[in-house]
Design a protein around this motif. Sequence first.
Motif, PDB file in Angstrom:
ATOM      1  N   TYR A  93      48.055  45.676  34.442  1.00 12.51           N
ATOM      2  CA  TYR A  93      46.847  45.028  34.941  1.00 12.51           C
ATOM      3  C   TYR A  93      46.997  43.516  34.992  1.00 12.51           C
ATOM      4  CZ  TYR A  93      44.234  49.381  34.594  1.00 12.51           C
ATOM      5  OH  TYR A  93      43.785  50.666  34.768  1.00 12.51           O
ATOM      6  N   ASP A  94      46.404  42.928  36.016  1.00 12.07           N
ATOM      7  CA  ASP A  94      46.130  41.505  36.029  1.00 12.07           C
ATOM      8  C   ASP A  94      44.753  41.297  35.408  1.00 12.07           C
ATOM      9  OD1 ASP A  94      48.493  40.714  37.321  1.00 12.07           O
ATOM     10  OD2 ASP A  94      47.624  41.150  39.290  1.00 12.07           O
ATOM     11  N   PHE A  95      44.560  40.146  34.776  1.00 13.83           N
ATOM     12  CA  PHE A  95      43.283  39.802  34.174  1.00 13.83           C
ATOM     13  C   PHE A  95      42.623  38.679  34.958  1.00 13.83           C
ATOM     14  CE2 PHE A  95      45.275  42.020  30.759  1.00 13.83           C
ATOM     15  CZ  PHE A  95      44.290  42.423  29.867  1.00 13.83           C
ATOM     16  N   ILE A  96      41.315  38.752  35.081  1.00 11.89           N
ATOM     17  CA  ILE A  96      40.583  37.631  35.642  1.00 11.89           C
ATOM     18  C   ILE A  96      40.297  36.623  34.538  1.00 11.89           C
ATOM     19  CG2 ILE A  96      39.476  39.136  37.334  1.00 11.89           C
ATOM     20  CD1 ILE A  96      36.816  38.554  35.644  1.00 11.89           C
ATOM     21  N   SER A  97      39.872  35.431  34.916  1.00 14.61           N
ATOM     22  CA  SER A  97      39.246  34.478  34.014  1.00 14.61           C
ATOM     23  C   SER A  97      37.871  34.143  34.556  1.00 14.61           C
ATOM     24  CB  SER A  97      40.079  33.197  33.890  1.00 14.61           C
ATOM     25  OG  SER A  97      41.177  33.385  33.029  1.00 14.61           O
ATOM     26  N   TYR A  98      36.951  33.876  33.643  1.00 15.49           N
ATOM     27  CA  TYR A  98      35.615  33.428  34.040  1.00 15.49           C
ATOM     28  C   TYR A  98      35.424  31.998  33.569  1.00 15.49           C
ATOM     29  CZ  TYR A  98      30.651  32.498  33.946  1.00 15.49           C
ATOM     30  OH  TYR A  98      29.425  31.900  34.129  1.00 15.49           O
ATOM     31  N   VAL A  99      35.080  31.109  34.508  1.00 18.13           N
ATOM     32  CA  VAL A  99      34.734  29.724  34.198  1.00 18.13           C
ATOM     33  C   VAL A  99      33.343  29.479  34.754  1.00 18.13           C
ATOM     34  CG1 VAL A  99      35.343  27.294  34.451  1.00 18.13           C
ATOM     35  CG2 VAL A  99      37.157  29.026  34.324  1.00 18.13           C
ATOM     36  N   SER A 100      32.408  29.165  33.890  1.00 15.29           N
ATOM     37  CA  SER A 100      31.025  28.986  34.319  1.00 15.29           C
ATOM     38  C   SER A 100      30.912  27.916  35.402  1.00 15.29           C
ATOM     39  CB  SER A 100      30.159  28.587  33.125  1.00 15.29           C
ATOM     40  OG  SER A 100      28.864  28.221  33.535  1.00 15.29           O
ATOM     41  N   SER A 101      30.022  28.163  36.343  1.00 12.96           N
ATOM     42  CA  SER A 101      29.739  27.149  37.362  1.00 12.96           C
ATOM     43  C   SER A 101      29.068  25.929  36.752  1.00 12.96           C
ATOM     44  CB  SER A 101      28.832  27.741  38.450  1.00 12.96           C
ATOM     45  OG  SER A 101      27.571  28.110  37.913  1.00 12.96           O
ATOM     46  N   LYS A 102      28.594  26.059  35.514  1.00  6.59           N
ATOM     47  CA  LYS A 102      27.947  24.946  34.822  1.00  6.59           C
ATOM     48  C   LYS A 102      28.886  24.258  33.838  1.00  6.59           C
ATOM     49  CE  LYS A 102      23.297  26.935  35.253  1.00  6.59           C
ATOM     50  NZ  LYS A 102      23.709  28.053  36.130  1.00  6.59           N
ATOM     51  N   ALA A 103      30.164  24.617  33.870  1.00  3.55           N
ATOM     52  CA  ALA A 103      31.183  23.898  33.106  1.00  3.55           C
ATOM     53  C   ALA A 103      31.753  22.774  33.980  1.00  3.55           C
ATOM     54  CB  ALA A 103      32.297  24.839  32.681  1.00  3.55           C
ATOM     55  N   THR A 104      32.223  21.712  33.336  1.00  9.12           N
ATOM     56  CA  THR A 104      32.861  20.608  34.046  1.00  9.12           C
ATOM     57  C   THR A 104      34.369  20.757  33.916  1.00  9.12           C
ATOM     58  OG1 THR A 104      31.008  19.121  33.601  1.00  9.12           O
ATOM     59  CG2 THR A 104      33.103  18.109  34.200  1.00  9.12           C
ATOM     60  N   VAL A 105      35.031  21.020  35.031  1.00 12.42           N
ATOM     61  CA  VAL A 105      36.481  21.159  35.045  1.00 12.42           C
ATOM     62  C   VAL A 105      37.065  20.192  36.063  1.00 12.42           C
ATOM     63  CG1 VAL A 105      36.459  23.551  34.247  1.00 12.42           C
ATOM     64  CG2 VAL A 105      36.350  23.076  36.686  1.00 12.42           C
ATOM     65  N   CYS A 106      38.318  19.853  35.863  1.00 12.44           N
ATOM     66  CA  CYS A 106      38.964  18.815  36.676  1.00 12.44           C
ATOM     67  C   CYS A 106      40.298  19.330  37.209  1.00 12.44           C
ATOM     68  CB  CYS A 106      39.151  17.547  35.855  1.00 12.44           C
ATOM     69  SG  CYS A 106      37.621  16.848  35.193  1.00 12.44           S
ATOM     70  N   ASN A 107      40.241  20.425  37.949  1.00 13.48           N
ATOM     71  CA  ASN A 107      41.450  21.054  38.475  1.00 13.48           C
ATOM     72  C   ASN A 107      42.440  21.386  37.364  1.00 13.48           C
ATOM     73  OD1 ASN A 107      40.637  20.925  41.246  1.00 13.48           O
ATOM     74  ND2 ASN A 107      41.180  18.750  41.250  1.00 13.48           N
ATOM     75  N   ASN A 108      41.914  21.786  36.221  1.00 12.13           N
ATOM     76  CA  ASN A 108      42.771  22.115  35.086  1.00 12.13           C
ATOM     77  C   ASN A 108      43.554  23.396  35.340  1.00 12.13           C
ATOM     78  OD1 ASN A 108      39.957  21.022  34.049  1.00 12.13           O
ATOM     79  ND2 ASN A 108      41.524  20.201  32.711  1.00 12.13           N
ATOM     80  N   GLU A 109      44.727  23.478  34.764  1.00  6.66           N
ATOM     81  CA  GLU A 109      45.500  24.720  34.770  1.00  6.66           C
ATOM     82  C   GLU A 109      44.898  25.648  33.721  1.00  6.66           C
ATOM     83  OE1 GLU A 109      49.926  26.040  33.322  1.00  6.66           O
ATOM     84  OE2 GLU A 109      49.774  24.216  34.559  1.00  6.66           O
ATOM     85  N   ILE A 110      44.397  26.800  34.161  1.00  9.11           N
ATOM     86  CA  ILE A 110      43.726  27.743  33.276  1.00  9.11           C
ATOM     87  C   ILE A 110      44.368  29.108  33.443  1.00  9.11           C
ATOM     88  CG2 ILE A 110      41.536  28.891  32.717  1.00  9.11           C
ATOM     89  CD1 ILE A 110      40.106  26.382  33.756  1.00  9.11           C
ATOM     90  N   GLY A 111      44.758  29.745  32.336  1.00  8.55           N
ATOM     91  CA  GLY A 111      45.469  31.004  32.394  1.00  8.55           C
ATOM     92  C   GLY A 111      44.558  32.197  32.625  1.00  8.55           C
ATOM     93  N   GLU A 112      45.119  33.395  32.370  1.00 10.50           N
ATOM     94  CA  GLU A 112      44.394  34.653  32.533  1.00 10.50           C
ATOM     95  C   GLU A 112      43.481  34.942  31.346  1.00 10.50           C
ATOM     96  OE1 GLU A 112      46.878  37.922  35.005  1.00 10.50           O
ATOM     97  OE2 GLU A 112      47.499  37.683  32.925  1.00 10.50           O
ATOM     98  N   ASN A 113      42.476  35.763  31.601  1.00 10.17           N
ATOM     99  CA  ASN A 113      41.591  36.301  30.576  1.00 10.17           C
ATOM    100  C   ASN A 113      40.942  35.214  29.722  1.00 10.17           C
ATOM    101  OD1 ASN A 113      40.462  38.818  29.625  1.00 10.17           O
ATOM    102  ND2 ASN A 113      41.479  38.419  27.683  1.00 10.17           N
ATOM    103  N   CYS A 114      40.600  34.102  30.358  1.00  6.75           N
ATOM    104  CA  CYS A 114      39.856  33.054  29.673  1.00  6.75           C
ATOM    105  C   CYS A 114      38.362  33.247  29.947  1.00  6.75           C
ATOM    106  CB  CYS A 114      40.300  31.670  30.141  1.00  6.75           C
ATOM    107  SG  CYS A 114      41.986  31.270  29.628  1.00  6.75           S
ATOM    108  N   PHE A 115      37.548  32.927  28.957  1.00 12.66           N
ATOM    109  CA  PHE A 115      36.093  33.077  29.020  1.00 12.66           C
ATOM    110  C   PHE A 115      35.511  31.723  28.655  1.00 12.66           C
ATOM    111  CE2 PHE A 115      32.265  35.712  27.280  1.00 12.66           C
ATOM    112  CZ  PHE A 115      31.648  35.683  28.525  1.00 12.66           C
TER     113      PHE A 115
END
Length: 220
Positions: A93-115
């Motif tokens: 299986y591949d895993f998704i990651s969820y990043v809230s639309s209300k989080a502030t991110v800056c094109n960060n490298e984010i791996g699999e299965n992050c919440f």
Amino acid sequence: MKLASKVIIFGVLDTAELAHWYLENDSPYTVAAFTINKEYIKEDTFKGLPVVSFEELEQHYPPSEYRLFAPMTGVKMNTLRKKIYEEGKAKGYDFISYVSSKATVCNNEIGENCFILEDNTLQPFTKIGNNVVMWSGNHIGHHGIIEDHVFFTSHVVLSGHCHVEERAWFGVNSTIRDYTTIGEGSLIGMGALITKNTESNGLYIGAPAKKQERTALETY
């Protein structure tokens, strides 16, 4: 419906229920079912969706058509979440990651299965590994490295240029000085102030924090 958008959530407790809400209300994904180990199945459905055994998951929901999400808590110093993640990968299986639309991110490298929940701030040039949980309201400073299977509770301040090794766990309102390395499996207690590098599997409490005599695995 695109096949890649169909997700199976691991778990049937509070965190799985929260993940279902976030995915259904703030993501492009559709939750198709839940899965847990066979011995823990008490009901055939959860949130109106099927519950299937993890041991037989690929027979019902093949990895060619579905993806996994295992947003589990940090119990046993993240070893259980690590185990399920690795078993899911072994099943193909591949895993998704969820990043809230209300989080502030800056094109960060984010791996699999992050919440990553609401009100997290990830400053530029910080890299997030696989299987990382960030509850609400954390500050993740610039140029940091967060390795796999790490758990942040809420309102943690991780200053710039920090390196967090695998399976570390951060309590509410803990603060970490810039250029600090948090050793593998470190447990940073609630409200702790970390001003120096921590040792692997150490338990740190206080402001400034001091290492305790018992290991993190014995504590949480």
